[in-house]
Scaffold this motif. Structure first.
Motif, PDB file in Angstrom:
ATOM      1  N   ILE A  73       0.838  -1.211   0.000  1.00 36.20           N
ATOM      2  CA  ILE A  73       0.000   0.000   0.000  1.00 36.20           C
ATOM      3  C   ILE A  73       0.870   1.257   0.000  1.00 36.20           C
ATOM      4  N   GLY A  74       0.752   2.036  -1.069  1.00 36.74           N
ATOM      5  CA  GLY A  74       1.444   3.324  -1.169  1.00 36.74           C
ATOM      6  C   GLY A  74       0.560   4.461  -0.689  1.00 36.74           C
ATOM      7  N   GLN A  75       0.894   5.652  -1.143  1.00 41.39           N
ATOM      8  CA  GLN A  75       0.190   6.853  -0.676  1.00 41.39           C
ATOM      9  C   GLN A  75      -0.914   7.262  -1.654  1.00 41.39           C
ATOM     10  N   GLY A  76      -0.500   7.480  -2.894  1.00 42.51           N
ATOM     11  CA  GLY A  76      -1.452   7.884  -3.926  1.00 42.51           C
ATOM     12  C   GLY A  76      -0.719   7.936  -5.251  1.00 42.51           C
ATOM     13  N   PRO A  77      -1.430   7.757  -6.366  1.00 41.93           N
ATOM     14  CA  PRO A  77      -0.776   7.741  -7.669  1.00 41.93           C
ATOM     15  C   PRO A  77      -0.015   9.021  -7.956  1.00 41.93           C
ATOM     16  N   GLY A  78       1.079   8.916  -8.727  1.00 42.27           N
ATOM     17  CA  GLY A  78       1.796  10.076  -9.240  1.00 42.27           C
ATOM     18  C   GLY A  78       1.348  10.344 -10.679  1.00 42.27           C
ATOM     19  N   ALA A  79       2.065  11.250 -11.349  1.00 39.43           N
ATOM     20  CA  ALA A  79       1.651  11.675 -12.693  1.00 39.43           C
ATOM     21  C   ALA A  79       1.701  10.526 -13.713  1.00 39.43           C
ATOM     22  N   ASN A  80       2.745   9.689 -13.630  1.00 43.65           N
ATOM     23  CA  ASN A  80       2.838   8.558 -14.588  1.00 43.65           C
ATOM     24  C   ASN A  80       1.682   7.585 -14.406  1.00 43.65           C
ATOM     25  N   GLU A  81       1.350   7.369 -13.142  1.00 48.62           N
ATOM     26  CA  GLU A  81       0.273   6.425 -12.829  1.00 48.62           C
ATOM     27  C   GLU A  81      -1.075   7.005 -13.273  1.00 48.62           C
ATOM     28  N   ASP A  82      -1.245   8.318 -13.074  1.00 46.23           N
ATOM     29  CA  ASP A  82      -2.475   9.009 -13.472  1.00 46.23           C
ATOM     30  C   ASP A  82      -2.695   8.898 -14.990  1.00 46.23           C
ATOM     31  N   ARG A 132      -1.998   2.657 -14.009  1.00 46.80           N
ATOM     32  CA  ARG A 132      -1.282   1.522 -13.386  1.00 46.80           C
ATOM     33  C   ARG A 132      -0.421   1.992 -12.219  1.00 46.80           C
ATOM     34  N   PRO A 133      -0.375   1.209 -11.131  1.00 45.67           N
ATOM     35  CA  PRO A 133       0.341   1.655  -9.924  1.00 45.67           C
ATOM     36  C   PRO A 133       1.865   1.514 -10.037  1.00 45.67           C
ATOM     37  N   PHE A 134       2.567   2.438  -9.443  1.00 45.02           N
ATOM     38  CA  PHE A 134       4.023   2.334  -9.286  1.00 45.02           C
ATOM     39  C   PHE A 134       4.745   1.961 -10.584  1.00 45.02           C
ATOM     40  N   ILE A 135       4.552   2.787 -11.600  1.00 48.94           N
ATOM     41  CA  ILE A 135       5.267   2.519 -12.858  1.00 48.94           C
ATOM     42  C   ILE A 135       6.364   3.558 -13.118  1.00 48.94           C
ATOM     43  N   THR A 167      -1.301  -1.335  -4.500  1.00 51.59           N
ATOM     44  CA  THR A 167      -2.283  -0.255  -4.629  1.00 51.59           C
ATOM     45  C   THR A 167      -1.837   0.907  -3.740  1.00 51.59           C
ATOM     46  N   SER A 168      -2.712   1.872  -3.557  1.00 45.48           N
ATOM     47  CA  SER A 168      -2.387   3.023  -2.711  1.00 45.48           C
ATOM     48  C   SER A 168      -3.592   3.382  -1.840  1.00 45.48           C
ATOM     49  N   ILE A 169      -3.349   4.226  -0.862  1.00 40.54           N
ATOM     50  CA  ILE A 169      -4.411   4.665   0.057  1.00 40.54           C
ATOM     51  C   ILE A 169      -5.530   5.377  -0.711  1.00 40.54           C
ATOM     52  N   TYR A 211       9.829   3.246   4.797  1.00 44.25           N
ATOM     53  CA  TYR A 211       9.595   4.502   4.081  1.00 44.25           C
ATOM     54  C   TYR A 211       8.939   4.242   2.732  1.00 44.25           C
ATOM     55  N   HIS A 212       8.331   5.294   2.192  1.00 42.64           N
ATOM     56  CA  HIS A 212       7.853   5.248   0.816  1.00 42.64           C
ATOM     57  C   HIS A 212       9.093   5.273  -0.090  1.00 42.64           C
ATOM     58  N   PRO A 213       9.122   4.482  -1.183  1.00 41.25           N
ATOM     59  CA  PRO A 213      10.305   4.494  -2.056  1.00 41.25           C
ATOM     60  C   PRO A 213      10.646   5.897  -2.579  1.00 41.25           C
TER      61      PRO A 213
HETATM   62  N1  URA Z   1       3.290   6.428  -5.240  1.00 44.66           N
HETATM   63  C1  URA Z   1       2.228   5.838  -4.660  1.00 44.66           C
HETATM   64  O1  URA Z   1       2.041   5.951  -3.455  1.00 44.66           O
HETATM   65  N2  URA Z   1       1.401   5.124  -5.424  1.00 44.66           N
HETATM   66  C2  URA Z   1       1.592   4.938  -6.749  1.00 44.66           C
HETATM   67  O2  URA Z   1       0.800   4.250  -7.407  1.00 44.66           O
HETATM   68  C3  URA Z   1       2.725   5.561  -7.325  1.00 44.66           C
HETATM   69  C4  URA Z   1       3.562   6.296  -6.567  1.00 44.66           C
END
Ligand code: URA
Length: 185
Positions: free
Chosen positions: A43-52, A56-59, A84-86, A159-161
């Motif tokens: 579980i991450g925080q929320g999508p970034g621009a690439n994901e938006d 797709r998550p964490f690309i 996924t993310s929060i 930590y978050h990557p």
């Molecule tokens: N960071 C997040 O927390 N979630 C993502 O999907 C991408 C980056």
């Protein structure tokens, strides 16, 4: 309904979601992806621009580091993890800000249903936003690098990557945490 159909239904709901302001600014929601019997639920925080842009998550860069960290732990991202993310939509403006409490509250039912459906017993929380959602009364720094039991599941906290991309010091700590994941389990 089988797991695949239930996840498809959930993804359709997320795709149409207008429960918070992030639905106005998003390009694509990012529900998450991975095998529906994954051993690890991440579980991450929320999508970034690439994901938006892709849905797709964490690309992006954080995703590349996450894949490398998981490999250090002996975990195959594509075979063993559901990610996924929060919140499922890009937090903005400003770009990549932390999701706000009302956005998290509006989104959290989707996450709860995903965890239930995938059923992983091991959950990896990436960073303090994810940590606080599960353990609001506790200090992130007390639990970083450790497993913790709660409600029949185990949670690993680090930590978050993205922190590891910004600061070498955090990257070193992340690497040490992930190398130890399955030794501490
Ligand atoms: N960071 C997040 O927390 N979630 C993502 O999907 C991408 C980056």
């Amino acid at each position: 309904m089988n797991k695949t159909s239930r996840m498809e239904k959930l993804n359709r709901e997320i795709g149409l979601c207008v429960k918070c302001r992030l639905s106005i600014t998003r390009i694509k929601p990012v529900p998450g992806e991975g095998p529906l019997d994954a051993d690890y639920f991440i579980i991450g925080q929320g999508p970034g621009a690439n994901e938006d842009e892709t849905g797709r998550p964490f690309i992006g860069r954080s995703g590349k580091l996450l894949t490398e960290l998981l490999a250090l732990a002996g975990i195959d991202r594509s075979k063993e993890t559901f990610i996924t993310s929060i919140v499922k939509c890009l937090p903005t403006p400003p770009l990549n800000r932390k999701p706000r409490p009302d956005e998290i509250a509006a989104c959290c039912d989707y996450l709860a249903r995903q965890i239930e459906l995938v059923g992983s017993k091991k959950i990896i929380l990436l960073g303090d936003v994810a940590f606080r959602r599960f353990f609001p009364k506790d200090k992130f720094s007390d639990w970083r690098g450790k497993w913790r039991d709660s409600g029949g599941r185990k949670y690993f906290i680090s930590y978050h990557p993205a922190a590891g991309i910004r600061f070498q010091k955090f990257k070193k700590i992340l690497e040490a945490d992930y190398k130890a994941i399955n030794k501490l389990d």
